[in-house]
Design an enzyme around this catalytic site. Structure first.
Site, short mmCIF file in Angstrom:
data_model
loop_
_atom_site.label_atom_id
_atom_site.label_comp_id
_atom_site.label_asym_id
_atom_site.label_seq_id
_atom_site.Cartn_x
_atom_site.Cartn_y
_atom_site.Cartn_z
N ASN A 119 -4.56 5.15 -2.33
CA ASN A 119 -5.80 5.75 -1.81
C ASN A 119 -6.27 6.89 -2.71
O ASN A 119 -5.46 7.73 -3.13
CB ASN A 119 -5.56 6.28 -0.39
CG ASN A 119 -5.35 5.16 0.60
OD1 ASN A 119 -6.28 4.56 1.10
ND2 ASN A 119 -4.09 4.87 0.90
N GLU A 174 0.86 -1.18 0.00
CA GLU A 174 0.00 0.00 0.00
C GLU A 174 0.89 1.23 0.00
O GLU A 174 1.81 1.34 0.82
CB GLU A 174 -0.92 0.02 1.22
CG GLU A 174 -1.82 1.26 1.24
CD GLU A 174 -2.77 1.30 2.43
OE1 GLU A 174 -3.55 2.27 2.52
OE2 GLU A 174 -2.74 0.36 3.25
N ASP A 203 -11.80 0.58 1.73
CA ASP A 203 -10.94 0.73 2.90
C ASP A 203 -11.80 0.94 4.15
O ASP A 203 -12.90 1.50 4.08
CB ASP A 203 -10.02 1.94 2.70
CG ASP A 203 -8.83 1.90 3.63
OD1 ASP A 203 -8.62 0.86 4.28
OD2 ASP A 203 -8.11 2.91 3.70
N GLU A 245 -7.96 2.37 -3.57
CA GLU A 245 -8.65 2.21 -2.29
C GLU A 245 -9.52 3.43 -2.03
O GLU A 245 -9.04 4.57 -2.08
CB GLU A 245 -7.65 2.04 -1.16
CG GLU A 245 -6.91 0.71 -1.17
CD GLU A 245 -6.13 0.48 0.12
OE1 GLU A 245 -6.30 1.28 1.07
OE2 GLU A 245 -5.36 -0.49 0.18
N GLU A 298 -6.36 -5.17 8.18
CA GLU A 298 -5.41 -4.10 8.47
C GLU A 298 -5.02 -4.11 9.95
O GLU A 298 -5.79 -4.52 10.81
CB GLU A 298 -6.03 -2.74 8.13
CG GLU A 298 -6.40 -2.55 6.67
CD GLU A 298 -7.00 -1.18 6.41
OE1 GLU A 298 -6.29 -0.35 5.81
OE2 GLU A 298 -8.14 -0.93 6.82
#
Length: 580
Positions: free
Chosen positions: A420, A361, A482, A452, A539
């Site tokens: 993101n 990520e 997310d 995301e 996560e």
């Protein structure tokens, strides 16, 4: 009233021609006529005739119609029954003219008319001439319309600034009082912003006409800058007031203030003169600064007296510090974008079964010239509120793709990078084109990128923006939700959105092996993912116990401090080498 208390006998006198000039002039202006005539043929004939040109109303029991009326037509019996109610309505309408017409017999005219002098505005004698009745009704309704129009015009003059047409202090206070009343019920806050422009020097140099032209130009520009987001008023020669909607966050207030500051960007044209005006801005907040509307305005005025530059001054010292921090952070963010002070860090995503590499990520970090890092929590909210988030996100996407190309060339074994994106990104008209162009520029397959989005962003997405995500998904790009489970969690959007992955929020991963609620929520998310054919990523995994428990629940992928913290690209390469 006749001697036997009987209703007046109504008979139409024949006329050579119906209608007339008054009828033609008034046919498009229907009035509301309240008919208060005793039962029988009189009322039906009057109602039938009046309906040709007007809306006929009648009481509901003992109550007048709620929509009000423009003329009351009453006979002697109706006058006796409705005298007090009519008097009350006429008193409430004062000083605006509200006519009452009385239908009388000749006998009543002779003996009884004096009793009606202080109340009746017009009368007709039975038998009634149609043309005469129509003319008198039309004249009374015209007088009523003129009176109402004059009342509205006077109300406008009382509540609006003559030069600019903006609401003046009277209407400003009404709106502020209403906003405070609403906020007190909803337990919200209300911000009041004051703006002062130094127009007195224009008065000295260009006179009253120049002052008015400058005020009009400034008001026009303020309207264009602010739109419908706030209620704008002109309070004095040099001061304008803004009432924000109850519950407006401080970040939005600061954004509004930044729009006001743009008045200084261009000169104001007054005749052949170009005048530069720098606004001074002050803000107060109900109920933090004052307990009522008048007190809140006083606080804003007090803060305005302290304003010396173009940055807004808040009455509350604590709020002022927050606002200054926001403003300065926004200014530094602009500088950070120009001077490329952002860095890209990466956190690995691994298979829980064998800790095999799945992807990374990409996370943005901001390093100041002195070398210290700014925590994301200290600047991401400012970036979103100020509209800079799209520029930052595009930099992250481009940098991540450029880094991914280098990884693929070196055989690093990283197959996918997750980036993101925000709601503001998706709203951009060229969002999908930009993503696809970036992949093509760096010669990356679509499967190497995952976007995301937060659950809230997906829930509020419009049909137009959904088409952009559908296009990207069809192109082959993965789309992850997310922080799943912390927002709306609607099965309907799981069904309709082109998502491929659910990311289980750290809040549920914490104590998943010992907290029954977290365990139940996580198990439900995994069940939903299986049924919709989606991947799952946990996560914030920090312990072996959490990883083992998540693996028994069939969670496929995880990331967290147990495996690796976010790290710069060089450190990631070293971490990968250490694993071999």
């Amino acid at each position: 009233m006749n001697g036997h208390n009987k209703p007046v006998q109504l008979a139409w006198r024949a006329t050579a021609a119906e209608g007339g000039s008054a009828e033609n002039a008034e046919q498009d202006a229907r009035g509301r006529v309240l008919l208060l005539v005793g039962p029988g043929g009189n009322r039906e004939r009057l109602a039938e005739h009046l309906r040709l040109q007007h809306d006929v109303l009648e009481p509901a029991g003992d109550v007048f119609p709620q929509e009000g009326f423009d003329l009351a037509v009453v006979d002697a019996a109706g006058f006796r029954q409705w005298h007090q109610q009519l008097m009350d309505v006429k008193t409430r309408e004062e000083p605006t003219f509200l006519p009452v017409m009385l239908v009388l017999s000749r006998r009543d005219l002779r003996y009884r008319l004096r009793a009606f002098w202080d109340f009746i505005d017009e009368f007709v004698i039975a038998p009634i001439d149609r043309s005469e009745f129509t003319e008198r009704v039309a004249m009374l309704l015209r007088a009523r319309r003129l009176a109402v129009a004059q009342r509205a015009h006077l109300a406008y003059l009382v509540n609006h600034d003559r030069a600019t047409g903006l609401p003046n202090k009277n209407l400003f206070m009404d709106r502020l009082v209403n906003a405070v009343r609403e906020a007190s019920v909803l337990d919200k806050s209300v911000y009041v912003t004051m703006v002062r422009l130094p127009l007195s020097r224009i008065l000295k140099s260009l006179g009253h006409h120049g002052l008015e032209r400058a005020a009009v130009n400034c008001s026009t520009r303020l309207r264009a800058l602010l739109g419908n987001d706030v209620s704008l008023s002109r309070l004095t020669t040099e001061e304008w007031g803004l009432v924000h909607q109850p519950g407006t966050p401080m970040t939005d207030v600061i954004e509004i203030c930044s729009r006001v500051q743009r008045l200084a960007d261009e000169p104001v044209h007054v005749g052949n003169e170009r005048i530069h005006l720098a606004p001074r801005i002050a803000v107060a907040q109900y109920p933090e600064d004052a307990s009522d509307a008048a007190g809140t305005l006083d606080c804003a005025m007090s803060a305005l007296s302290e304003a010396s530059g173009t940055e807004p001054v808040f009455y509350s010292r604590n709020v002022q510090q927050q606002a200054l921090r926001f403003i300065r952070t926004e200014a530094h963010l602009h500088e950070a974008l120009e001077k490329e002070q952002f860095e890209l860090w990466f956190q690995p995503q691994l298979r829980l079964a064998d800790r095999g590499m799945v992807g990374v990520e990409a996370l943005v970090r901001w390093r100041l010239p002195g070398g210290e890092l700014v925590p994301p929590g200290d600047f991401m909210a400012v970036a979103e509120a100020s509209g800079l988030i799209s520029r930052i996100d595009r930099w992250v996407l481009e940098s991540a793709c450029r880094t991914m190309r280098a990884w693929r060339a070196s055989g690093a074994g990283i197959e996918r990078v997750a980036v993101n994106v925000s709601a503001e990104d998706i709203k951009d008209s060229d969002f999908a084109d930009f993503v696809i162009r970036t992949l093509e520029r760096y010669e990356l397959p679509p499967s190497s990128l995952e976007l995301e989005l937060t659950e809230t962003t997906l829930f509020e997405i419009s049909a137009e923006n959904l088409e952009k995500l559908d296009r990207l998904r069809d192109y082959g790009i993965s789309i992850a939700v997310d922080d799943f489970g912390t927002g709306y969690s609607s099965l309907s959007y799981l069904h309709k959105l082109p998502i491929t992955t659910l990311k289980i929020d750290k809040a549920f991963v914490d104590n998943v092996n010992s907290n029954t609620t977290n365990e139940a929520i996580t198990r439900t998310i995994v069940w939903l993912a299986k049924n919709f054919g989606l991947e799952t990523v946990a996560e914030g995994i920090e312990t072996e116990e959490q990883a083992t428990y998540l693996r028994t629940m069939d969670v496929v992928t995880g990331q967290g401090f147990l495996y690796a913290r976010p790290m710069p690209e060089k450190a990631l390469r070293e971490w990968l080498l250490a694993r071999t």
